[in-house]
Structure formats: structure tokens, C-alpha cells
Design a protein around this motif. Structure first.
Motif, short mmCIF file in Angstrom:
data_model
loop_
_atom_site.label_atom_id
_atom_site.label_comp_id
_atom_site.label_asym_id
_atom_site.label_seq_id
_atom_site.Cartn_x
_atom_site.Cartn_y
_atom_site.Cartn_z
N ALA A 93 0.83 -1.21 0.00
CA ALA A 93 0.00 0.00 0.00
C ALA A 93 0.86 1.25 0.00
O ALA A 93 1.85 1.35 0.74
CB ALA A 93 -0.93 0.01 1.21
N THR A 94 0.49 2.21 -0.82
CA THR A 94 1.16 3.51 -0.84
C THR A 94 0.28 4.60 -0.23
O THR A 94 0.75 5.71 0.01
CB THR A 94 1.52 3.91 -2.28
OG1 THR A 94 0.33 3.96 -3.08
CG2 THR A 94 2.50 2.92 -2.88
N VAL A 95 -1.00 4.30 -0.02
CA VAL A 95 -1.92 5.26 0.59
C VAL A 95 -2.91 4.50 1.45
O VAL A 95 -3.29 3.36 1.15
CB VAL A 95 -2.67 6.08 -0.50
CG1 VAL A 95 -3.52 5.17 -1.38
CG2 VAL A 95 -3.51 7.19 0.12
N ALA A 96 -3.29 5.11 2.56
CA ALA A 96 -4.36 4.58 3.41
C ALA A 96 -5.39 5.68 3.59
O ALA A 96 -5.04 6.85 3.76
CB ALA A 96 -3.82 4.15 4.77
N ARG A 97 -6.66 5.31 3.51
CA ARG A 97 -7.73 6.30 3.65
C ARG A 97 -8.74 5.84 4.69
O ARG A 97 -8.80 4.65 5.02
CB ARG A 97 -8.45 6.53 2.32
CG ARG A 97 -7.55 6.96 1.18
CD ARG A 97 -8.37 7.27 -0.07
NE ARG A 97 -7.54 7.59 -1.22
CZ ARG A 97 -7.14 6.70 -2.13
NH1 ARG A 97 -7.55 5.43 -2.04
NH2 ARG A 97 -6.38 7.06 -3.14
N ASN A 98 -9.52 6.77 5.17
CA ASN A 98 -10.67 6.42 6.01
C ASN A 98 -11.76 7.45 5.82
O ASN A 98 -11.59 8.44 5.11
CB ASN A 98 -10.28 6.24 7.48
CG ASN A 98 -10.12 7.55 8.22
OD1 ASN A 98 -9.94 8.62 7.63
ND2 ASN A 98 -10.16 7.48 9.54
N MET A 99 -12.91 7.21 6.42
CA MET A 99 -14.07 8.08 6.29
C MET A 99 -14.55 8.49 7.68
O MET A 99 -14.56 7.66 8.60
CB MET A 99 -15.20 7.36 5.56
CG MET A 99 -16.41 8.24 5.28
SD MET A 99 -17.86 7.26 4.78
CE MET A 99 -18.42 6.66 6.37
N VAL A 100 -14.93 9.75 7.80
CA VAL A 100 -15.47 10.26 9.06
C VAL A 100 -16.72 11.07 8.74
O VAL A 100 -16.71 11.90 7.83
CB VAL A 100 -14.45 11.16 9.79
CG1 VAL A 100 -15.01 11.62 11.13
CG2 VAL A 100 -13.12 10.44 9.99
N PHE A 101 -17.81 10.83 9.47
CA PHE A 101 -19.00 11.66 9.30
C PHE A 101 -18.66 13.10 9.68
O PHE A 101 -17.94 13.34 10.65
CB PHE A 101 -20.14 11.15 10.19
CG PHE A 101 -20.63 9.78 9.84
CD1 PHE A 101 -21.14 9.49 8.59
CD2 PHE A 101 -20.57 8.75 10.77
CE1 PHE A 101 -21.59 8.23 8.25
CE2 PHE A 101 -21.01 7.47 10.46
CZ PHE A 101 -21.53 7.21 9.20
N SER A 102 -19.18 14.05 8.94
CA SER A 102 -18.81 15.44 9.17
C SER A 102 -19.24 15.94 10.55
O SER A 102 -18.64 16.88 11.08
CB SER A 102 -19.42 16.34 8.08
OG SER A 102 -20.83 16.24 8.07
N TRP A 103 -20.27 15.33 11.14
CA TRP A 103 -20.71 15.74 12.47
C TRP A 103 -19.84 15.16 13.58
O TRP A 103 -19.96 15.55 14.74
CB TRP A 103 -22.17 15.36 12.72
CG TRP A 103 -22.54 13.95 12.36
CD1 TRP A 103 -23.17 13.52 11.22
CD2 TRP A 103 -22.30 12.77 13.14
NE1 TRP A 103 -23.34 12.15 11.25
CE2 TRP A 103 -22.82 11.67 12.42
CE3 TRP A 103 -21.72 12.54 14.39
CZ2 TRP A 103 -22.75 10.35 12.90
CZ3 TRP A 103 -21.65 11.24 14.87
CH2 TRP A 103 -22.17 10.16 14.13
#
Length: 296
Positions: free
Chosen positions: A106-116
Motif C-alpha cells: 500500500a502507498t496510501v491509506a484512507r478512512n471516512m469520518v462523518f462530518s458531524w
């Protein structure tokens, strides 16, 4: 604080369920972790790893990483027991998963966060992620209908439209991943062609291509089947109406009870989706990313 990052075990369930019981105690939304934890542990393998922080024999933190492609990792479910926060435990879990992902290319790791979720966003930043884009869900009701524009299924035209679209720029090339719900990965020409074969790709025509979308899967929800569309992009309100109508019709045809479409979080896309009554949700979600190249 002493604590060991180790692979999660099924017997960690009670501890994990306890410290995730009130993750969002200021909202009516219930944390999904207790529902998926056992499946996460059972599914760990070469492309998935779930870890906990162990303090004196008890799990007090949780995080998971997935390899979505040969170079993209996805990190999710980062939780720390409220009694152990601000001790760097989240950072230690993420560092261990970054190392695991790098070892797999892997060269990048991502995640998601709810804006609230201010606390979650802050935790992600502290762990080494930086905000890169945002998106919003549209959830129109499945029903039969006839688009006002010509809609067909041409993956080559859909790819050409996507590569030059403002939607691709806004989303940094990311769409809903075809293999994992709630994860985003880079859309490729080959991936779009596979979706045309296995699912469905949409192109809107009017003196050339003026919109595209792709269905990535039908997933089982709590009490319903949800048709998930990896992205929708268009030129104007008329193209938006044609695309949303085609998606509603497609979802009805495959027997889906609900629809989820990923939209770029731009004033134009969100506003025109609202104009065609695509039922956008109340707030966007943020995607963050960490560059894994050059890390030791």
C-alpha cells in the motif's frame, strides 16, 4: 500508558461491545461495531487485519485495515474506550496497521469520518490522516420511470466522461469501492468495465455524453436490500433528472428496497440532486488519507 497492539480475537467481543455502546451518545445513531465485530475477526486474513489495544488483558481500543487494491488500504472502525482516550492508543493502532498495509504494497491509506463527528475527525488527524475530499449520499426511492434523456450503458463513454468531469476532480478520483461497503477507492477504466459486465453502468446522452453512474452492488441492510451506486456525475439538472430516474428504475427492476448513491459534495451536485428530489442526506462525509510512502 502500557498497552499492547495485537490482533483481535472473538473473546474480545464483550469488552469491545461495552466501550462502543455509547460511541455517539449525543445522537440517536447506534454504533455498528457490535454488529460486525465477530465477522471482522472471522474475516481476517492476507487482505484484512483487525487489531485491539490490550491493557491488562482487556481490549480498550479497536481498529481495522483492508487492502482494497494492490496499493490502496482502507482504515475503519477506530475506537478507544473513553476511559483511555488522549493516551495515544489510537495512534499506536493506526501505526501498526500502516506498517501492515505497507508490507502488502500500500502507498496510501484512507478512512471516512462523518462530518458531524468532530472527535473522530480530530482522532484521524492525530493518527496521521489529512482531509482530501467529501461526499454526500443520495437516497431516492426505487420506482419505475422513463428518463427524459437517452440513457444507455457504454463503459467507454462513461470513462471518458468521468476522466474530464468536475466530479472526478472534486472526489480525487474516488468512488464507492465495489468490494466493500462504506469504503472508497480509485475508479479505473478496467474497474468500470467490470462493473458494466457484473452490475450496470449508465451514460446520459444529449449531443454527446452529459452524465454517468455505476451500480457497484446490492447489499443486505437490516430489513431491506440496498442498491449501491458508486458515483453519479452530470452536466446539469436535466442530466441529473435522467440519471436519477434511470437509477430509480434500475433499483426497482432488481428488486431493491432502497438506493444509496455517492455524490460529490459540491454546491452544484447537491443542489441539482435536491432539485430532482434525489433525497440527499443531511450532512456530508469526509474522506481522509495518509501517504504511506517514505514512512519507516
Amino acid at each position: 500508558m502500557n498497552g499492547t497492539v495485537r490482533q483481535a480475537r472473538e473473546d474480545d467481543y464483550e469488552a469491545v461491545a461495552a466501550f462502543t455502546a455509547d460511541t455517539w451518545d449525543d445522537r440517536e445513531q447506534r454504533d455498528y461495531i457490535p454488529d460486525v465485530f465477530r465477522d471482522w475477526v472471522a474475516g481476517d486474513g492476507p487482505d484484512q487485519r483487525t487489531v485491539v489495544v490490550d491493557v491488562d488483558g482487556d481490549a480498550v481500543g479497536l481498529c481495522q485495515a483492508l487492502m482494497l487494491t494492490d496499493h490502496e488500504a482502507w482504515v475503519q472502525g477506530m475506537r478507544v474506550d473513553p476511559g483511555y482516550r488522549r493516551a495515544g492508543l489510537g495512534l499506536r493502532m493506526v501505526d501498526a496497521l500502516f506498517e501492515w498495509a505497507r508490507d502488502r504494497g500500500a502507498t496510501v491509506a484512507r478512512n471516512m469520518v462523518f462530518s458531524w463527528n468532530d472527535a473522530g475527525l480530530g482522532q484521524s488527524i492525530a493518527a496521521g490522516f489529512e482531509p482530501v475530499t467529501s461526499f454526500r449520499w443520495a437516497e431516492p426511492t426505487p420506482r419505475e420511470g422513463t428518463p427524459g434523456e437517452t440513457v444507455d450503458a457504454d463503459p467507454a463513454a462513461a470513462w471518458d466522461y468521468w476522466t474530464d468531469s468536475d466530479a472526478r476532480t472534486a472526489l480525487r478520483g474516488l468512488t464507492l469501492d465495489a468490494g466493500h461497503s462504506w469504503a472508497l477507492s480509485e475508479l479505473t477504466r478496467g474497474g468500470l468495465r467490470e462493473l458494466a459486465d457484473d452490475q450496470r453502468v449508465f451514460t446520459v446522452r444529449r449531443d454527446g455524453t452529459c452524465g454517468m453512474a455505476c451500480r457497484v452492488r446490492t447489499a443486505a441492510g437490516a430489513d431491506e436490500q440496498v442498491a449501491e451506486y458508486g458515483v453519479a456525475a452530470w452536466d446539469d439538472a436535466e442530466a441529473a433528472d435522467a440519471l436519477v430516474t434511470a437509477i430509480r428504475d434500475d433499483a426497482a427492476a432488481i428488486g431493491a428496497d432502497a438506493v444509496r448513491i455517492l455524490l460529490p459534495e459540491t454546491p452544484r451536485h447537491v443542489g441539482q440532486a435536491a432539485f430532482v428530489r434525489a433525497d440527499t442526506d443531511d450532512s456530508p462525509s469526509f474522506v481522509t488519507a495518509a501517504d504511506l510512502t517514505g514512512r519507516e
